[in-house]
Design a protein around this motif. Structure first.
Motif, short mmCIF file in Angstrom:
data_model
loop_
_atom_site.label_atom_id
_atom_site.label_comp_id
_atom_site.label_asym_id
_atom_site.label_seq_id
_atom_site.Cartn_x
_atom_site.Cartn_y
_atom_site.Cartn_z
N ALA A 27 0.70 -1.36 0.09
CA ALA A 27 -0.02 0.03 0.02
C ALA A 27 1.00 1.37 0.05
O ALA A 27 0.47 2.21 0.86
CB ALA A 27 -1.13 -0.02 1.21
N GLY A 29 3.15 4.07 -2.74
CA GLY A 29 2.96 4.98 -3.66
C GLY A 29 2.42 4.03 -4.74
O GLY A 29 1.36 4.61 -5.44
N VAL A 30 2.88 3.12 -5.36
CA VAL A 30 2.55 2.11 -6.64
C VAL A 30 1.15 1.64 -6.34
O VAL A 30 0.26 1.49 -7.01
CB VAL A 30 3.75 1.25 -7.14
N ARG A 53 1.46 -4.18 5.15
CA ARG A 53 1.94 -4.53 6.64
C ARG A 53 1.14 -3.77 7.30
O ARG A 53 0.79 -4.14 8.39
CB ARG A 53 3.52 -4.10 6.43
N THR A 54 0.91 -2.30 6.92
CA THR A 54 0.14 -1.35 7.83
C THR A 54 -1.19 -1.14 7.20
O THR A 54 -1.38 -0.58 6.22
CB THR A 54 0.96 -0.04 7.63
N LYS A 57 -2.71 2.28 6.08
CA LYS A 57 -2.24 2.78 4.88
C LYS A 57 -3.46 2.17 3.70
O LYS A 57 -3.48 2.94 2.63
CB LYS A 57 -0.88 2.28 4.49
N ALA A 80 4.11 -9.95 4.29
CA ALA A 80 4.42 -10.71 2.90
C ALA A 80 6.03 -11.42 2.88
O ALA A 80 6.38 -11.89 2.09
CB ALA A 80 4.40 -9.68 1.68
N ASP A 81 6.69 -11.17 4.18
CA ASP A 81 8.05 -11.95 4.26
C ASP A 81 7.75 -13.48 4.73
O ASP A 81 8.49 -14.23 4.85
CB ASP A 81 8.56 -11.21 5.22
N ALA A 102 4.45 -4.63 -3.39
CA ALA A 102 5.29 -4.25 -2.04
C ALA A 102 6.82 -4.12 -2.35
O ALA A 102 7.04 -3.58 -3.39
CB ALA A 102 5.10 -5.94 -0.98
N THR A 124 6.59 -5.84 -10.21
CA THR A 124 7.03 -4.81 -10.89
C THR A 124 8.63 -4.76 -10.75
O THR A 124 9.01 -3.76 -11.50
CB THR A 124 6.37 -3.55 -10.51
N PHE A 160 6.68 0.43 -15.52
CA PHE A 160 7.16 1.06 -16.84
C PHE A 160 8.79 0.50 -16.95
O PHE A 160 8.57 0.31 -18.31
CB PHE A 160 7.08 2.44 -16.57
N ASP A 161 9.40 0.79 -16.36
CA ASP A 161 10.87 0.20 -16.67
C ASP A 161 11.35 -0.66 -15.50
O ASP A 161 12.00 0.28 -14.52
CB ASP A 161 11.89 1.39 -17.07
N ASN A 202 10.14 4.00 -3.50
CA ASN A 202 10.89 3.59 -2.24
C ASN A 202 12.38 4.03 -2.19
O ASN A 202 13.27 3.45 -2.80
CB ASN A 202 10.73 2.18 -2.15
N THR A 365 4.22 3.47 -12.96
CA THR A 365 4.57 2.22 -12.61
C THR A 365 3.22 1.32 -12.46
O THR A 365 2.96 0.20 -12.75
CB THR A 365 5.22 2.12 -11.50
P1 NDP Z 1 6.70 1.88 -1.11
O1 NDP Z 1 7.60 1.97 -0.17
O2 NDP Z 1 5.92 3.43 -1.04
O3 NDP Z 1 5.52 0.92 -0.68
C1 NDP Z 1 5.91 -0.49 -0.40
C2 NDP Z 1 4.64 -0.94 0.34
O4 NDP Z 1 5.00 -2.40 0.54
C3 NDP Z 1 4.61 -0.35 1.43
O5 NDP Z 1 3.05 -0.01 1.82
C4 NDP Z 1 4.93 -1.38 2.67
O6 NDP Z 1 4.33 -1.40 3.95
C5 NDP Z 1 4.65 -2.61 2.14
N1 NDP Z 1 5.69 -3.56 2.36
C6 NDP Z 1 6.96 -3.58 2.43
N2 NDP Z 1 7.18 -4.80 3.23
C7 NDP Z 1 6.21 -5.49 3.52
C8 NDP Z 1 5.98 -6.70 4.04
N3 NDP Z 1 6.98 -7.62 4.33
N4 NDP Z 1 4.66 -7.36 3.92
C9 NDP Z 1 3.71 -6.49 3.48
N5 NDP Z 1 3.84 -5.41 3.08
C10 NDP Z 1 5.25 -4.81 3.13
O7 NDP Z 1 7.42 1.45 -2.66
P2 NDP Z 1 6.59 1.86 -3.99
O8 NDP Z 1 5.26 1.88 -3.86
O9 NDP Z 1 7.44 3.28 -4.29
O10 NDP Z 1 7.04 0.67 -4.92
C11 NDP Z 1 6.59 -0.47 -4.78
C12 NDP Z 1 7.48 -1.58 -5.84
O11 NDP Z 1 7.27 -1.02 -6.99
C13 NDP Z 1 9.00 -1.71 -5.20
O12 NDP Z 1 8.93 -3.08 -5.59
C14 NDP Z 1 9.60 -0.89 -6.55
O13 NDP Z 1 10.62 -1.30 -6.78
C15 NDP Z 1 8.74 -1.05 -7.64
N6 NDP Z 1 8.72 -0.24 -8.64
C16 NDP Z 1 8.81 -0.49 -9.87
C17 NDP Z 1 9.30 0.60 -10.91
C18 NDP Z 1 9.04 0.10 -12.33
O14 NDP Z 1 8.88 0.92 -13.36
N7 NDP Z 1 9.02 -1.30 -12.75
C19 NDP Z 1 9.36 1.89 -10.72
C20 NDP Z 1 8.86 2.24 -9.43
C21 NDP Z 1 8.89 1.52 -8.21
P3 NDP Z 1 4.52 -0.49 5.07
O15 NDP Z 1 3.98 0.93 4.53
O16 NDP Z 1 3.72 -0.80 6.24
O17 NDP Z 1 5.86 -0.17 5.00
#
Ligand code: NDP
Length: 412
Positions: A27, A29-30, A53-54, A57, A80-81, A102, A124, A160-161, A202, A365
Motif C-alpha cells: 500500500a 505509492g505504486v 503490512r500497515t 495505509k 509478505a515475508d 510491495a 513490477t 514502466f521500466d 521507495n 508504474t
Molecule cells: P513504497 O515503499 O511506497 O511501498 C511499499 C509498500 O509495501 C508499503 O506499503 C509497505 O508497507 C509494503 N511492504 C513492505 N514490506 C512488506 C511486507 N513484508 N509485508 C507486507 N507489505 C510490505 O514503494 P513503492 O510503492 O514506491 O514501490 C513499490 C514497488 O514498485 C517496489 O518493488 C519498487 O521497486 C517497484 N517499482 C517499480 C518500478 C517500475 O517501473 N518497474 C518503478 C518504481 C517502483 P509499510 O507501508 O507498512 O512499510
C-alpha cells in the motif's frame, strides 16, 4: 462488502468477470495507483482486496478510492515475508491473481505462496536480497517449473521500466525491424517536488539501484562502469536536453535473451545536480550502507535509517510538477536498410495526481501493473510458467496503454 450494482453502471458484465477476485499486496505509492486503476476497471478485477503490512495505509487508499471512483475495496494486513501468513490470506480470499507491489524483497515469498495456492502472480521489480544490493532474475526464473506444475503463470516486471520498456522493444521488433541491433532505454523524470532531496519511489530500493556500479551489454558481454561514470545528453521530446547517466537496469537481463540480433543495450536515467550532490555526500559518510552498524547499543542499517528520514514517496504527489518521458531508441535493419525508431511516453505529474492522488513515477508504474493483470485475467496474456513482458504479443498491451492513461508516440 463490494457493491457490484454501483460498480457495473454502464458496463455489461459477464458471469465470469463477476466472480473474479484480485489481491493487491503493498500500500505504498505504486499500490495506491494499482488500487485506483483496478477499481476503475472493476468489470475485470471483480472483488478487490488491498493488503499490506500497515492496515491504516490500506484503509486510507480504500477511502480515497471509494470517494473518487465509488468502488469499495476490502483491506487486510499481511506480512509478505512470511509464506504461511500469505497462504492463510490466500485461502481466505481465494483471489484469481496476486499483484505484488510491495518491495522486491518479498518477490520470492509471494511467488512461493502463489505456487502453493495455485494463484497467478505479477510484480513490477525483480527479486533483491535485503543484504546484497544486486538484483537479478535468476531465482524468479528458477521457479518456472514450479509455476508450470501448479498450472499458473507469473508475469515479471510489469511496471514502466521494467515493463512498458520491454513491451516497446517487443513492439519495435514486431512492427518496425527484421533485426534490432542496438537499444537505448531512456528514462527522464523532469519533475520537481521542491525538496532538496527525495526519491520518487521507495528510497531504499531507489538509492541501492542508483549508487550501484553501472553495467551495459555489448557483443555478448556485460561491461561494468563505475557508478555514474558514463553521462550522455539526450534531447527528450516535450522536456528538452537532460544529462542522462548510464545505469544497470533489470529489463536488460531479459531483453538480451528475447530480442533477436541484438548487439548492444544500455539504460540511461536523468538526475538533477541536487540529487547527485546529496547522494554523493550521503555515500561518502556511509549513510547508503546496507550492513548493520552499532549505534548507542542498538543495531541499525544506515540506509534503512536514511529511508525513515526521507519524505515518503507517496506524499510527493501533491507537490510534484513537471513531466516524465520514458522510451526506447532502437536501431536496426528492415528490408536490408538501416532504420531507427524512438517509442516514448510522456506523463504529467500534476495530471496523475488529479486522477489518482499520486505523482507520475508511481502512476507510470501502477498503470502497467494493472494492464498486465487485466490481460492475464482476460486470457489475452496467458501461459503456464514464469514470463517477462516481451515474451507476449505487445499489441493488446500497447492498445491498453492508449486508453488507460499512458498514451505513447513513435518517431521514425
Ligand atoms: P513504497 O515503499 O511506497 O511501498 C511499499 C509498500 O509495501 C508499503 O506499503 C509497505 O508497507 C509494503 N511492504 C513492505 N514490506 C512488506 C511486507 N513484508 N509485508 C507486507 N507489505 C510490505 O514503494 P513503492 O510503492 O514506491 O514501490 C513499490 C514497488 O514498485 C517496489 O518493488 C519498487 O521497486 C517497484 N517499482 C517499480 C518500478 C517500475 O517501473 N518497474 C518503478 C518504481 C517502483 P509499510 O507501508 O507498512 O512499510
Amino acid at each position: 462488502m463490494y457493491n457490484f450494482e454501483k460498480m457495473s453502471q454502464g458496463i455489461i458484465m459477464s458471469k465470469k468477470t463477476l466472480n473474479q477476485k484480485t489481491l493487491i499486496i503493498g500500500a505504498g505509492g505504486v499500490g495506491n495507483v494499482v488500487a485506483f486503476k483496478c477499481a476503475m476497471n472493476a468489470q475485470t478485477f471483480g472483488e478487490i482486496t488491498l493488503a499490506s503490512r500497515t492496515l491504516s495505509k490500506c484503509d486510507t487508499i480504500a477511502k480515497n478510492v471509494k470517494e473518487k471512483v465509488g468502488i469499495e475495496l476490502n483491506t487486510a494486513t499481511v506480512d509478505a515475508d512470511s509464506v504461511p501468513e500469505l497462504i492463510k490470506l490466500f485461502k481466505t480470499l481465494k483471489p484469481n491473481i496476486v499483484i505484488n507491489v510491495a518491495l522486491p524483497y518479498q518477490d520470492l515469498t509471494i511467488m512461493d505462496a502463489c505456487t502453493e495456492s495455485g494463484i497467478d502472480y505479477l510484480d513490477t521489480a525483480n527479486y533483491e536480497h535485503p543484504d546484497t544490493a544486486k538484483f537479478e532474475y535468476k531465482e524468479q526464473w528458477a521457479r518456472d517449473d514450479a509455476f508450470k506444475k501448479a498450472n499458473i503463470m507469473a508475469l515479471l516486471g510489469s511496471g514502466f521500466d521494467p515493463g512498458v520498456t520491454n513491451v516497446f522493444c517487443a513492439y519495435a521488433q514486431k512492427h518496425y525491424f527484421d533485426e534490432i541491433h542496438t537499444i537505448d532505454i531512456l528514462d527522464c523524470n523532469a519533475g520537481d517536488h521542491g525538496y532538496p532531496f527525495a526519491t520518487n519511489f521507495n528510497p531504499e530500493i531507489n538509492l541501492r539501484e542508483v549508487s550501484a556500479k553501472g553495467r551495459y551489454w555489448e557483443q555478448g558481454k556485460w561491461i561494468e562502469t563505475k557508478p555514474m561514470e558514463i553521462m550522455q545528453v539526450w534531447d527528450y521530446p516535450e522536456i528538452g536536453e537532460k544529462d542522462s547517466y548510464l545505469l544497470y537496469h533489470e529489463e536488460m537481463e531479459s531483453l538480451i535473451k528475447h530480442i533477436k540480433g541484438l548487439k548492444r543495450i544500455r539504460f540511461f536515467m536523468t538526475f538533477g545536480e541536487s540529487y547527485l550532490t546529496h547522494m554523493k555526500c550521503l555515500e561518502n559518510v556511509g549513510m547508503l550502507g546496507i550492513k548493520e552498524v552499532e549505534h548507542k547499543g542498538m543495531k541499525i542499517v544506515p540506509m534503512e535509517f536514511l529511508a525513515t528520514l526521507l519524505p515518503d514517496p507517496a506524499s510527493l504527489g501533491l507537490r510534484t510538477k513537471g513531466k516524465t518521458n520514458i522510451g526506447i531508441y532502437a536501431k536496426g535493419i528492415k528490408d536490408g536498410k538501416e532504420k531507427s525508431v524512438y517509442i516514448y511516453q510522456v506523463s504529467d505529474h500534476e495530471k496523475c495526481y488529479e486522477e489518482v492522488l499520486s505523482q507520475g513515477v508511481s502512476y507510470t508504474t501502477g498503470v502497467p501493473a494493472m494492464i498486465g493483470a487485466k490481460l492475464m485475467l482476460e486470457g489475452k496474456w496467458q501461459n503456464k510458467g514464469v514470463y517477462n513482458m516481451e515474451q507476449f504479443d505487445p499489441d493488446p498491451f500497447m492498445q491498453e496503454l492508449m486508453v488507460q492513461g499512458l498514451p505513447w508516440k513513435v518517431i521514425k
